[in-house]
Design a protein around this motif. Sequence first.
Motif, PDB file in Angstrom:
ATOM      1  N   GLU A   1     -45.471 -33.175  -6.101  1.00 31.18           N
ATOM      2  CA  GLU A   1     -46.399 -33.226  -4.963  1.00 31.18           C
ATOM      3  C   GLU A   1     -47.777 -32.871  -5.474  1.00 31.18           C
ATOM      4  O   GLU A   1     -48.051 -31.753  -5.855  1.00 31.18           O
ATOM      5  N   LYS A   2     -48.628 -33.861  -5.513  1.00 29.13           N
ATOM      6  CA  LYS A   2     -49.977 -33.667  -6.001  1.00 29.13           C
ATOM      7  C   LYS A   2     -50.857 -33.220  -4.842  1.00 29.13           C
ATOM      8  O   LYS A   2     -50.939 -33.892  -3.811  1.00 29.13           O
ATOM      9  N   LYS A   3     -51.569 -32.105  -5.049  1.00 30.74           N
ATOM     10  CA  LYS A   3     -52.401 -31.540  -3.982  1.00 30.74           C
ATOM     11  C   LYS A   3     -53.850 -32.014  -4.076  1.00 30.74           C
ATOM     12  O   LYS A   3     -54.569 -32.048  -3.085  1.00 30.74           O
ATOM     13  N   GLY A   4     -54.290 -32.396  -5.267  1.00 33.83           N
ATOM     14  CA  GLY A   4     -55.658 -32.842  -5.406  1.00 33.83           C
ATOM     15  C   GLY A   4     -56.034 -32.962  -6.868  1.00 33.83           C
ATOM     16  O   GLY A   4     -55.255 -32.704  -7.786  1.00 33.83           O
ATOM     17  N   SER A   5     -57.288 -33.355  -7.035  1.00 32.54           N
ATOM     18  CA  SER A   5     -57.775 -33.524  -8.403  1.00 32.54           C
ATOM     19  C   SER A   5     -59.277 -33.320  -8.433  1.00 32.54           C
ATOM     20  O   SER A   5     -59.968 -33.513  -7.429  1.00 32.54           O
ATOM     21  N   ILE A   6     -59.773 -32.957  -9.621  1.00 33.31           N
ATOM     22  CA  ILE A   6     -61.196 -32.721  -9.818  1.00 33.31           C
ATOM     23  C   ILE A   6     -61.668 -33.690 -10.905  1.00 33.31           C
ATOM     24  O   ILE A   6     -61.207 -33.627 -12.060  1.00 33.31           O
ATOM     25  N   ALA A   7     -62.522 -34.629 -10.508  1.00 34.68           N
ATOM     26  CA  ALA A   7     -63.050 -35.589 -11.477  1.00 34.68           C
ATOM     27  C   ALA A   7     -64.077 -34.898 -12.367  1.00 34.68           C
ATOM     28  O   ALA A   7     -64.972 -34.206 -11.878  1.00 34.68           O
ATOM     29  N   LEU A   8     -63.932 -35.116 -13.659  1.00 32.59           N
ATOM     30  CA  LEU A   8     -64.816 -34.493 -14.627  1.00 32.59           C
ATOM     31  C   LEU A   8     -65.726 -35.558 -15.246  1.00 32.59           C
ATOM     32  O   LEU A   8     -65.299 -36.677 -15.559  1.00 32.59           O
ATOM     33  N   ASP A   9     -66.965 -35.195 -15.388  1.00 29.89           N
ATOM     34  CA  ASP A   9     -67.910 -36.063 -16.087  1.00 29.89           C
ATOM     35  C   ASP A   9     -68.860 -35.182 -16.877  1.00 29.89           C
ATOM     36  O   ASP A   9     -68.738 -33.963 -16.930  1.00 29.89           O
ATOM     37  N   LYS A  10     -69.857 -35.830 -17.481  1.00 24.08           N
ATOM     38  CA  LYS A  10     -70.765 -35.081 -18.351  1.00 24.08           C
ATOM     39  C   LYS A  10     -71.690 -34.147 -17.562  1.00 24.08           C
ATOM     40  O   LYS A  10     -72.320 -33.258 -18.162  1.00 24.08           O
ATOM     41  N   HIS A  11     -71.778 -34.326 -16.229  1.00 28.15           N
ATOM     42  CA  HIS A  11     -72.622 -33.462 -15.427  1.00 28.15           C
ATOM     43  C   HIS A  11     -71.896 -32.184 -14.985  1.00 28.15           C
ATOM     44  O   HIS A  11     -72.522 -31.308 -14.393  1.00 28.15           O
ATOM     45  N   CYS A  12     -70.608 -32.137 -15.160  1.00 22.84           N
ATOM     46  CA  CYS A  12     -69.831 -30.950 -14.760  1.00 22.84           C
ATOM     47  C   CYS A  12     -70.041 -29.824 -15.752  1.00 22.84           C
ATOM     48  O   CYS A  12     -70.435 -30.057 -16.910  1.00 22.84           O
ATOM     49  N   CYS A  13     -69.684 -28.608 -15.294  1.00 18.09           N
ATOM     50  CA  CYS A  13     -69.765 -27.455 -16.170  1.00 18.09           C
ATOM     51  C   CYS A  13     -68.768 -26.418 -15.703  1.00 18.09           C
ATOM     52  O   CYS A  13     -68.273 -26.470 -14.572  1.00 18.09           O
ATOM     53  N   VAL A  14     -68.478 -25.472 -16.562  1.00 18.40           N
ATOM     54  CA  VAL A  14     -67.548 -24.399 -16.254  1.00 18.40           C
ATOM     55  C   VAL A  14     -68.259 -23.083 -16.517  1.00 18.40           C
ATOM     56  O   VAL A  14     -68.947 -22.935 -17.523  1.00 18.40           O
ATOM     57  N   GLU A  15     -68.041 -22.126 -15.615  1.00 18.31           N
ATOM     58  CA  GLU A  15     -68.684 -20.820 -15.730  1.00 18.31           C
ATOM     59  C   GLU A  15     -67.675 -19.726 -15.443  1.00 18.31           C
ATOM     60  O   GLU A  15     -66.729 -19.918 -14.666  1.00 18.31           O
ATOM     61  N   VAL A  16     -67.886 -18.615 -16.076  1.00 19.09           N
ATOM     62  CA  VAL A  16     -67.041 -17.434 -15.849  1.00 19.09           C
ATOM     63  C   VAL A  16     -67.663 -16.613 -14.704  1.00 19.09           C
ATOM     64  O   VAL A  16     -68.860 -16.346 -14.709  1.00 19.09           O
ATOM     65  N   LEU A  17     -66.795 -16.193 -13.763  1.00 19.34           N
ATOM     66  CA  LEU A  17     -67.248 -15.437 -12.586  1.00 19.34           C
ATOM     67  C   LEU A  17     -66.767 -13.998 -12.670  1.00 19.34           C
ATOM     68  O   LEU A  17     -65.706 -13.722 -13.269  1.00 19.34           O
TER      69      LEU A  17
ATOM     70  N   MET B   1     -61.782 -14.605 -13.139  1.00 20.53           N
ATOM     71  CA  MET B   1     -62.179 -15.780 -12.373  1.00 20.53           C
ATOM     72  C   MET B   1     -63.154 -16.650 -13.192  1.00 20.53           C
ATOM     73  O   MET B   1     -63.887 -16.178 -14.050  1.00 20.53           O
ATOM     74  N   PHE B   2     -63.158 -17.944 -12.846  1.00 15.96           N
ATOM     75  CA  PHE B   2     -64.113 -18.894 -13.416  1.00 15.96           C
ATOM     76  C   PHE B   2     -64.224 -20.036 -12.420  1.00 15.96           C
ATOM     77  O   PHE B   2     -63.408 -20.188 -11.491  1.00 15.96           O
ATOM     78  N   CYS B   3     -65.229 -20.853 -12.562  1.00 12.05           N
ATOM     79  CA  CYS B   3     -65.431 -21.939 -11.628  1.00 12.05           C
ATOM     80  C   CYS B   3     -65.798 -23.206 -12.379  1.00 12.05           C
ATOM     81  O   CYS B   3     -66.326 -23.162 -13.498  1.00 12.05           O
ATOM     82  N   VAL B   4     -65.513 -24.336 -11.739  1.00 12.29           N
ATOM     83  CA  VAL B   4     -65.840 -25.662 -12.276  1.00 12.29           C
ATOM     84  C   VAL B   4     -66.791 -26.287 -11.289  1.00 12.29           C
ATOM     85  O   VAL B   4     -66.441 -26.529 -10.125  1.00 12.29           O
ATOM     86  N   LYS B   5     -67.989 -26.582 -11.819  1.00 13.28           N
ATOM     87  CA  LYS B   5     -68.990 -27.151 -10.953  1.00 13.28           C
ATOM     88  C   LYS B   5     -69.102 -28.635 -11.216  1.00 13.28           C
ATOM     89  O   LYS B   5     -69.247 -29.080 -12.364  1.00 13.28           O
ATOM     90  N   THR B   6     -69.031 -29.401 -10.115  1.00 13.72           N
ATOM     91  CA  THR B   6     -69.250 -30.835 -10.181  1.00 13.72           C
ATOM     92  C   THR B   6     -70.527 -31.154  -9.420  1.00 13.72           C
ATOM     93  O   THR B   6     -71.202 -30.279  -8.879  1.00 13.72           O
TER      94      THR B   6
ATOM     95  N   ILE C   1     -61.533 -26.988 -20.515  1.00 10.98           N
ATOM     96  CA  ILE C   1     -62.371 -27.772 -19.602  1.00 10.98           C
ATOM     97  C   ILE C   1     -63.669 -28.169 -20.287  1.00 10.98           C
ATOM     98  O   ILE C   1     -64.165 -29.299 -20.125  1.00 10.98           O
ATOM     99  N   GLN C   2     -64.261 -27.295 -21.054  1.00  7.53           N
ATOM    100  CA  GLN C   2     -65.460 -27.656 -21.793  1.00  7.53           C
ATOM    101  C   GLN C   2     -65.193 -28.784 -22.796  1.00  7.53           C
ATOM    102  O   GLN C   2     -66.033 -29.686 -22.997  1.00  7.53           O
ATOM    103  N   THR C   3     -64.017 -28.767 -23.372  1.00  6.63           N
ATOM    104  CA  THR C   3     -63.645 -29.853 -24.295  1.00  6.63           C
ATOM    105  C   THR C   3     -63.565 -31.177 -23.550  1.00  6.63           C
ATOM    106  O   THR C   3     -64.043 -32.217 -24.035  1.00  6.63           O
TER     107      THR C   3
ATOM    108  N   ARG D   1     -66.996 -32.348 -22.740  1.00  2.29           N
ATOM    109  CA  ARG D   1     -67.643 -32.861 -23.964  1.00  2.29           C
ATOM    110  C   ARG D   1     -67.149 -34.253 -24.304  1.00  2.29           C
ATOM    111  O   ARG D   1     -67.928 -35.129 -24.717  1.00  2.29           O
ATOM    112  N   LEU D   2     -65.821 -34.486 -24.137  1.00  2.00           N
ATOM    113  CA  LEU D   2     -65.280 -35.828 -24.398  1.00  2.00           C
ATOM    114  C   LEU D   2     -65.886 -36.849 -23.450  1.00  2.00           C
ATOM    115  O   LEU D   2     -66.206 -37.979 -23.850  1.00  2.00           O
TER     116      LEU D   2
END
Length: 546
Positions: free
Chosen positions: A174-190, A199-204, A226-228, A231-232
């Motif tokens: 059962e898939k609940k959702g997904s987060i599309a990743l592109d070069k504009h996204c970033c990840v930060e530690v909260l 905690m950390f967050c993924v910004k799109t 996520i950073q990898t 980067r890809l």
Amino acid sequence: QVEEGAFVKENFDELCWTLTAKKNYKPDRNGNSVVSHQDAFKLWCLFNFLSEDKYPLVMVPDEVEYLLKKICTAMNVELNSCELDDYFSQEPQGQGGVTVWQFLDMVNSGRFLRGIEQEAVSMAVEEVYQEVIEDVLKQGYLWKKGQLRRNWSERWFTLKPSVLSYYMSEERKEKKGSIALDKHCCVEVLPDRDGKRCMFCVKTSSRTYEMSASDTRQRQEWTLAIQTAIRLQAEGKKSLHKDLKQKRREQREQREQRKAAKEEETQRLKQLQEEKERKLQELELLKEAQRQAEILLQEEEQRRRQQHEEMQRTLEIQLREAEQARASMQAEMVLKEAEAERQRKRILELEEMQEHLQEALQQEVKARQDEESVRYAQARLLAEEEEKLKQLMKLKEEQEEYIMQTQREKQVLKQEMENKNKCLEEAQKQLEEVRVNRQRVDQDVMAAQRKLRQASTNVKHWNVQMNRLMHPIGPGEKRTNVSGGGFTGYQPLLSRRGSSLKLKQKVEDKSSDPPRDNSEENVSNGGNSGMPPSPDVDTMATEPTN
């Protein structure tokens, strides 16, 4: 001709596995295989992904070690690299790579996964399969904060290069959702808040997703993963492991190039070392050859000096000998000239003697018939004498020429003079023999002359007797019986004497010389000069014959 994304690759892989495994895959019939049939299929897919891009497909030892390490890492065990190296060293054909069936046999043998349960191996294979084939960079449970109700829910997250999906559980039904990743996204530690830690967050571009990991390590791993992925996406790459595979291949090629370059450099250094050693050896040989050449040169110089000294001494000895030989040759030449003068005089005497002999031969040509055999022998001897005289003349000429030549060639003259002297001695011996033969012939001629004179004397005597017996009878004279009987008794004798005298006269006329014939005729005529021939006498002499 098939475009990527137009079909399900997993189904296509299962089809290929079904077609090939039935014939080539041979698991343990006793059920002691390390991996199951499904795990073997996944390993087959992993092999196809990591194999070289050429047919037939083989996986190089470095990729084999990489895959086995991934599986062992997933099981939290360490791969025994030494045992893997032993395996490749025992299998020479494996140095260039192993086929998929060899790889599966190697895994099923339990040599590298000894003492590990099949379930753990299956889980590790599944994890590696998802990571490599399905491009799952990381997966696990995270707490996620909802957007509407703002509550925290535990979800199973699966990270791929282009998307971060989350499910109700790890079965991913059962898939609940997904987060599309592109070069504009970033990840930060909260920072920690609301009772959540790590905690950390993924910004799109449209939303920020807050998440919480179980511990700091998991948070760090997730942020790095996520950073990898971001980067890809920024680099335009769709698969991490394809990129890693390409990098490993490039590194391997670089390593092989460095190895080849190192081997080439080693070989070149070895060749240079060999060349250096060879040149050193050649230098040593040249030095040794130079020393030998110097020694030989010194020996040659000493030998040449000794030869020069010996030659000088020899030349001095030869010069003294030549002077002595010259003096002896001059003395011998004087003797030879005197001997030649004597020979010339002797030849002149022989010539004079030859003239006398020729005159004597001319006088003896007209010898008588009984002397023909002697004259023939004398003529043969005279011919031989003439030949010898010619040879003497020729020897004389040669001797004169030889005497003239001796002034130019002294050494040759000695030998030739000896030869000429020998020939002259032989000629003298032959001349002596001719003289003896001539004397013997002269004795024979004198004996024949004596016989001839004796015969002439006898003829004269018989002529006198006949003149005494033959008295002419005049006409009218009477014959007495006594005288007539005596004369008739002598008449046959007279006739015989007359016939013998006529035969003798014919022989003398043929063989004697004219003066001798004239004298004999005078003698015979003188005995009969006072008595002219009478017909009566002739008739009387012929009567008894008739």
